[in-house]
Design a protein around this motif. Structure first.
Motif, PDB file in Angstrom:
ATOM      1  N   PRO A  63       0.814  -1.228   0.000  1.00 27.06           N
ATOM      2  CA  PRO A  63       0.000   0.000   0.000  1.00 27.06           C
ATOM      3  C   PRO A  63       0.841   1.269   0.000  1.00 27.06           C
ATOM      4  O   PRO A  63       0.454   2.257  -0.638  1.00 27.06           O
ATOM      5  CB  PRO A  63      -0.809  -0.127   1.289  1.00 27.06           C
ATOM      6  CG  PRO A  63      -0.870  -1.584   1.552  1.00 27.06           C
ATOM      7  CD  PRO A  63       0.466  -2.110   1.113  1.00 27.06           C
ATOM      8  N   PHE A  64       1.987   1.247   0.699  1.00 25.18           N
ATOM      9  CA  PHE A  64       2.845   2.437   0.694  1.00 25.18           C
ATOM     10  C   PHE A  64       3.384   2.690  -0.707  1.00 25.18           C
ATOM     11  O   PHE A  64       3.413   3.819  -1.178  1.00 25.18           O
ATOM     12  CB  PHE A  64       4.017   2.276   1.667  1.00 25.18           C
ATOM     13  CG  PHE A  64       3.596   2.250   3.097  1.00 25.18           C
ATOM     14  CD1 PHE A  64       3.370   3.429   3.801  1.00 25.18           C
ATOM     15  CD2 PHE A  64       3.421   1.051   3.752  1.00 25.18           C
ATOM     16  CE1 PHE A  64       2.978   3.413   5.113  1.00 25.18           C
ATOM     17  CE2 PHE A  64       3.031   1.022   5.072  1.00 25.18           C
ATOM     18  CZ  PHE A  64       2.812   2.203   5.759  1.00 25.18           C
ATOM     19  N   TRP A  87       2.048   1.757  -3.455  1.00 28.73           N
ATOM     20  CA  TRP A  87       0.925   2.227  -4.264  1.00 28.73           C
ATOM     21  C   TRP A  87       0.746   3.737  -4.079  1.00 28.73           C
ATOM     22  O   TRP A  87       0.550   4.482  -5.045  1.00 28.73           O
ATOM     23  CB  TRP A  87      -0.352   1.486  -3.852  1.00 28.73           C
ATOM     24  CG  TRP A  87      -1.555   1.982  -4.594  1.00 28.73           C
ATOM     25  CD1 TRP A  87      -2.003   1.545  -5.805  1.00 28.73           C
ATOM     26  CD2 TRP A  87      -2.427   3.037  -4.196  1.00 28.73           C
ATOM     27  NE1 TRP A  87      -3.099   2.276  -6.183  1.00 28.73           N
ATOM     28  CE2 TRP A  87      -3.384   3.196  -5.209  1.00 28.73           C
ATOM     29  CE3 TRP A  87      -2.493   3.872  -3.081  1.00 28.73           C
ATOM     30  CZ2 TRP A  87      -4.399   4.143  -5.159  1.00 28.73           C
ATOM     31  CZ3 TRP A  87      -3.498   4.817  -3.022  1.00 28.73           C
ATOM     32  CH2 TRP A  87      -4.448   4.947  -4.050  1.00 28.73           C
ATOM     33  N   LEU A  88       0.831   4.187  -2.831  1.00 30.91           N
ATOM     34  CA  LEU A  88       0.639   5.601  -2.515  1.00 30.91           C
ATOM     35  C   LEU A  88       1.700   6.452  -3.196  1.00 30.91           C
ATOM     36  O   LEU A  88       1.409   7.497  -3.785  1.00 30.91           O
ATOM     37  CB  LEU A  88       0.713   5.767  -0.994  1.00 30.91           C
ATOM     38  CG  LEU A  88       0.059   6.973  -0.342  1.00 30.91           C
ATOM     39  CD1 LEU A  88      -1.410   7.061  -0.713  1.00 30.91           C
ATOM     40  CD2 LEU A  88       0.194   6.882   1.179  1.00 30.91           C
ATOM     41  N   LEU A 101       0.533  -0.421  -9.953  1.00 32.33           N
ATOM     42  CA  LEU A 101       1.712  -0.451  -9.099  1.00 32.33           C
ATOM     43  C   LEU A 101       2.958   0.042  -9.823  1.00 32.33           C
ATOM     44  O   LEU A 101       4.075  -0.226  -9.398  1.00 32.33           O
ATOM     45  CB  LEU A 101       1.938  -1.865  -8.548  1.00 32.33           C
ATOM     46  CG  LEU A 101       0.871  -2.328  -7.569  1.00 32.33           C
ATOM     47  CD1 LEU A 101       1.152  -3.731  -7.083  1.00 32.33           C
ATOM     48  CD2 LEU A 101       0.753  -1.381  -6.386  1.00 32.33           C
TER      49      LEU A 101
END
Lengths: 447, 314, 296
Positions: free
Chosen positions: C35-36, C38-39, C57
């Motif tokens: 998730p990081f 992705w951010l 991604l």
């Protein structure tokens, strides 16, 4: 809450006395101290306001520069449900509400029944009555009272992908039967989904019910709160069964709307049509639709009908400005409610950018508006062809104080249809039972 | 709820005789003075609101007809309310699946990290902990995007094997969608607590065991896990309390999955909906207290079952 | 306690048979970091890049951090900067307040046998079980009565309540502050508060930093309390602000002709940086401190 009715008024009256003199000075809990906009004339009395129109800052500036005797202190307390939640909390607590609040028309009775809104009759309603259609006034009225100043509406149409329609050789369907046939044709040819049936947009589905002549609600506040609930009528069942059929045949999607998921689907061409209101292009463009590969492929047409010889026009969304009972000075607040977003500059800014579809007849009859070639629709005269006729034909809906509960319950039933757990008719029966039970529990006489 | 906890826990302990000495009175006063600032906040921010909510829960409010005193009718209603019952049933089922898995992951990782002492292990420890620092709002936002069937990585992976992407925001898989978000957010935090507890164990115990020919497995099972049992118990209790009150993640994911996450999905969400959207603080408060009772019973049953009541509350 | 973590770093030599564990661990790290990643990747994209069907991604062709930055800090009159500052204020004022109260109370509970102590402590432990959402409703009504809603205090005051912090401080003070030292100071004539400041406080430092960090995280990440208490968006902390943007982006007609998702994602990324930095720089303290309350 004990202070829900009587007590709450006393509280706010006392607050009013305390803050009236402080006014623009910003005393009394920072009433005027925290405006997002700049108050131009610091000497004038201040009316506080919550609203979430995206161009609100400009609109408020327009108003403040044109009015010396009153100034607006505006803040965006959240869009849609977020704002209602806050307003509801302030109403329950008896303080903390602004003087003027932006509400969608379907929310007005919910707050009116809690005695949170001021009847605008005698507060300037008569002066602007001729500026709006009867349908527009009906939507903001409860019983004999008028509880909002109409601003924008959402006459509905069918937005579609011209390229997809051309590719599969179809023309915009005029009836729901044609809509299904076209959907089937596209599917058989391996094309995208034709539309969508979203669980999280009960207001939209409610509009579709009205379009089939359903009158799900009747509400009369005068005789101690009598509600007529008719959610299991044949008209309702026909609409829900129709959509249950479309979803089970895989002709339309079951995706919640206004989500990134839906938007990416719209951009990616996963849906051939988007049944929506006149404000949709503004929303879609903001989310990135029609700016990339899908530029210039969008068009709009009237909503399909059940009975084309007797077309029914419906509305989804649209807001009004209401004056709250916590307003220090209701006359002044009413002046703001009727005056803000009513000047030519603000309205033009709003409709040109497709932020709002104005209900002001002045705009609706203005050739510049009617003939406008909408860039999103590749120059199509969308107002003339679709939205102005839809707005003119709109008869208004009946909203009730249990609207919030109704939407929650309806969302559950639409989800049940989409999961295949219930047919449209079963969902209608369950919905009727659920909403009726809640209405009774809340002390309404149910017819 | 807080008050009802008092007798049951304190009676479990013998009251230690206070030392009676000359400066006892001065120390008595000093003790109260140290505790007083917190005590004031405790009373104004917890006892007072709770008392008020309790008072509110004794009334019934209708949109028409106003408010009237009904004593405990709201509680009777809550426990017969399908929305509340299904919500409780969900959080209990969710706890039963989530907590063991979460604990197993946390413990396994903590044991692994305790064994591997190098730069990669230290790096991993921090990275696995990192989600704890992320606000639930943002965690849900990220996972909401990652779950996307249209543009998420799941879509890419699924299309490789020619399958449809699983819909973790649909009603069939939402359980696992939430399971993943919560595990991601909290497993690292629990792991760090367990890891720190493991690091606090005297290494000479391992030496002795090794001389007896014990393998790392046996050391983990026979020495490490029993010695960190109190820490395990503590986080189990907190995980249980937190999960039964499940609220943040489903509430925040709701705009993305309204169909799968109705307003009465968990008891806390239902209380929130009643209070903030349906203007019914009275029933909302009653649901909150009913949930509190359920939490209390579950925690007490759990502590009783583990026969370790004393160690957590000592 | 905290130093124990680092000191014993060289205890066991690396062994090749842990290779499978390393692979497993690497998988876990990837899972926790996706998730990081992705951010970071997606905050570089325009909304067309976000939803246009590219790889979620990986970066799209036009990496546009600059434009997103500019939009983030100018949208709505640069309100995002204000939200960050608000968050900092709430986190520091809330965190420091909660910690000071917890240190005092924890020490009091641990080192004084005052009348009513057991009862008070049992009530305190019970309080850990109270759903915070249940408190928001009545607290809001009570605050509204004294005109405290929609002020910074409405967010700060409730966060001072941290029963778990008191519990942690209690356990730590009980174990790490010897009674003999305190008694010796008293014999030398030091008052109770002076004894606390001079003797106990330095000994409690690791626990204080841990509780402070946890309180700050709790305040920074707080969402529903400020959401309920504040209606003026200029008082919002960054979590509620991003929530506001999300709801704006998902409500028809509210966003107008502007896409918010790009700045929502970049805003999220920036808002998590301060806490991550704090955790990384202070890890020496909190890693040991977190085992508090579980050793006994």
């Amino acid at each position: 809450m004990l202070s829900g009715c009587g007590g709450g008024d006393d509280d706010s009256a006392a607050d009013g006395a305390g803050t009236a003199s402080a006014g623009a000075g910003g005393g009394g809990g920072g009433k005027a101290a925290n405006c997002t906009n700049k108050v131009r004339n610091e000497q004038a009395p201040v009316v506080t306001m919550w609203a979430w129109y995206p161009n609100m800052e400009k609109v408020v500036d327009n108003f403040n520069s044109q009015n010396d005797d009153v100034q607006i202190c505006w803040t965006n307390a959240g869009a849609g449900p977020d704002e209602y939640e806050k307003f509801q909390t302030a109403v329950s607590a008896g303080s903390g509400a602004p003087d003027v609040v932006m509400l969608e028309a379907d929310r007005i009775p919910t707050f009116q029944v809690q005695d949170a809104l001021v009847d605008l009759k005698g507060l300037g309603y008569e002066d602007v009555k001729a500026n709006f259609s009867d349908g527009a006034w009906k939507d903001v009225s409860v019983g004999d009272g008028v509880f909002g100043a109409p601003v924008d509406g959402g006459p509905m149409g069918m937005i579609y992908r011209k390229d997809v329609f051309d590719k599969y050789g179809i023309t915009p369907p005029k009836t729901w039967d044609e809509y299904e046939a076209a959907a089937q044709k596209v599917k058989d040819a391996g094309g995208p989904l034709f539309g969508d049936f979203p669980a999280n947009q009960p207001a939209y589905v409610t509009a579709l019910l009205y379009q089939n002549g359903a009158q799900p609600f009747n509400y009369s506040p005068s005789d101690g709160g009598t509600i007529g609930i008719d959610l299991d009528s044949e008209a309702v069942k026909q609409v829900l069964d129709y959509w249950a059929g479309l979803t089970s045949k895989g002709l339309v999607g079951k995706q919640d709307q206004f989500t990134p998921e839906y938007i990416s689907g719209v951009i990616g061409g996963d849906y051939a049509t988007y049944l929506s209101a006149a404000w949709a292009p503004g929303y879609l463009q903001g989310a990135g639709v029609g700016t990339g590969d899908d530029k210039g492929v969008w068009a709009t047409a009237p909503l399909p009908q059940w009975d084309p010889s007797n077309p029914v026009q419906v509305n989804w969304g649209g807001s009004a400005f209401s004056v709250t009972k916590q307003a220090d000075n209701p006359e002044l607040a009413a002046k703001v409610a009727f005056g803000v977003y009513a000047d030519d500059a603000s309205l033009e800014e709003g409709w040109k950018n497709q932020i709002i579809f104005p209900l002001s007849l002045k705009v609706l009859n203005d050739p510049a508006f009617i003939d406008y070639k909408v860039p999103f629709f590749n120059g199509q005269q969308a107002n003339k062809e679709v939205y102005v006729p839809a707005a003119n034909g709109y008869q208004g809906m009946t909203y009730t104080p249990i609207g919030q509960y109704f939407y929650t319950a309806f969302t559950k039933q639409i989800a049940a249809i989409n999961e295949g757990k219930a047919s449209g008719s079963e969902a209608a029966d369950a919905l009727q039972k659920d909403v009726e039970g809640y209405a009774k529990e809340q002390g309404f006489t149910v017819q | 709820m807080t008050l009802s906890l008092t007798p049951s826990t304190s009676t479990a302990h013998p009251v230690r005789a206070a030392r009676r000495r000359a400066p006892a009175r001065r120390k008595n006063l000093a003790g109260w003075l140290f505790v007083a600032p917190f005590g004031i906040v405790f009373v104004t921010m917890l006892i007072l609101p709770l008392g008020y909510a309790l008072y509110l829960s004794l009334f019934r409010r209708a949109l028409i007809g106003g408010t009237r005193l009904v004593w405990f009718d709201n509680y009777v209603k809550a426990f017969n309310d399908p929305s509340f019952r299904e919500g409780v049933s969900f959080v209990i089922r969710f706890s039963l699946v989530l907590i063991p898995v979460q604990m197993a992951i946390s413990l396994a990782v903590a044991l692994m990290l305790d064994l591997m002492v190098n730069r990669f292990a230290r790096f991993s420890r921090l990275m696995i902990f990192m989600p704890y620092a992320i606000p639930a709002v943002i965690g849900a936002l990220m996972w909401g995007f990652l779950y996307s069937k249209n543009f998420g990585p799941l879509a890419d992976i699924s299309s490789l094997v020619g399958a449809d992407a699983p819909d973790f925001l649909g009603s069939k898989l939402i359980f696992w969608g939430l399971f993943n978000v919560v595990t991601w957010q909290w497993a690292g935090y629990y792991m760090i607590i367990l890891f720190a507890a493991l690091q606090g164990i005297d290494p000479s115990l391992y030496e002795a065991a090794r001389m007896d020919g014990a393998s790392q497995w046996q050391i983990a099972l026979r020495i490490k896990i029993p010695l960190v049992a109190p820490a395990l118990l503590l986080i189990l209790v907190f995980a249980l309390i937190g999960t039964l009150q499940f609220f943040n993640e489903p509430k925040i994911l709701q705009p993305l999955a309204a169909g799968a996450l109705p307003e009465d999905f968990t008891p806390n969400m239902y209380a929130y909906e009643q209070a903030f959207n349906l203007a019914n603080y009275n029933y909302g408060s009653a649901i909150s207290f009913s949930l509190g009772a359920v939490v209390f019973v579950c925690v007490y049953l759990f502590l009783f079952a583990t026969r370790k009541r004393g160690s957590f509350l000592s | 306690m905290s130093s124990g973590v680092t000191q014993r770093g060289s205890r066991t030599p690396r062994r090749p048979r842990y290779l499978p564990l390393h692979v497993l661990l690497a998988f876990l790290v990837v899972y926790f970091l996706v998730p990081f990643w992705w951010l970071i990747v997606n905050s570089s994209k325009s909304s067309a890049g976000l939803f246009g069907g590219g790889n979620a991604l990986w970066f799209s062709d036009d990496i546009d951090y600059g434009e997103n930055f500019r939009q983030l800090f100018t949208y709505g009159g640069g309100i995002y900067r204000r939200w960050l500052l608000n968050s900092a204020l709430y986190a520091v004022a809330g965190g420091v307040g909660a910690t000071v109260l917890a240190v005092l109370a924890g020490y009091g509970f641990a080192k004084y046998r005052f009348a009513g102590r057991r009862l008070a402590f049992a009530i305190l432990l019970g309080a850990v079980m109270v759903p915070t959402t249940a408190l928001v409703i009545p607290t809001f009504i009570l605050f509204a009565k004294i005109d405290l809603t929609n002020t910074v205090w409405a967010v700060i005051l409730p966060t001072w309540l941290n029963p778990f912090g008191v519990y942690l401080m209690h356990v730590y003070a009980r174990d790490a502050v010897p009674d003999e030292l305190l008694d010796a100071a008293r014999v030398d004539g030091a008052g109770e508060f002076r004894t606390f400041l001079r003797i106990a406080l330095p000994l409690m430092r690791p626990a204080i930093i841990t509780v402070l960090l946890l309180s700050i995280v709790a305040s920074w990440n707080n969402y529903f309390l400020p959401l309920a208490m504040l209606s003026d968006n200029r008082l919002f902390p960054v979590t509620v602000g991003i929530g506001l943007w999300q709801s704006t982006a998902s409500t028809y007609g509210a966003a107008g002709g502007q896409s918010l998702w790009s700045i929502i994602i970049l805003g999220s990324l920036i808002s998590v940086v301060p806490l991550i930095v704090a955790f990384l720089t202070l890890q020496r303290y909190w890693q040991g401190g977190l085992s508090l309350g579980s050793l006994k």
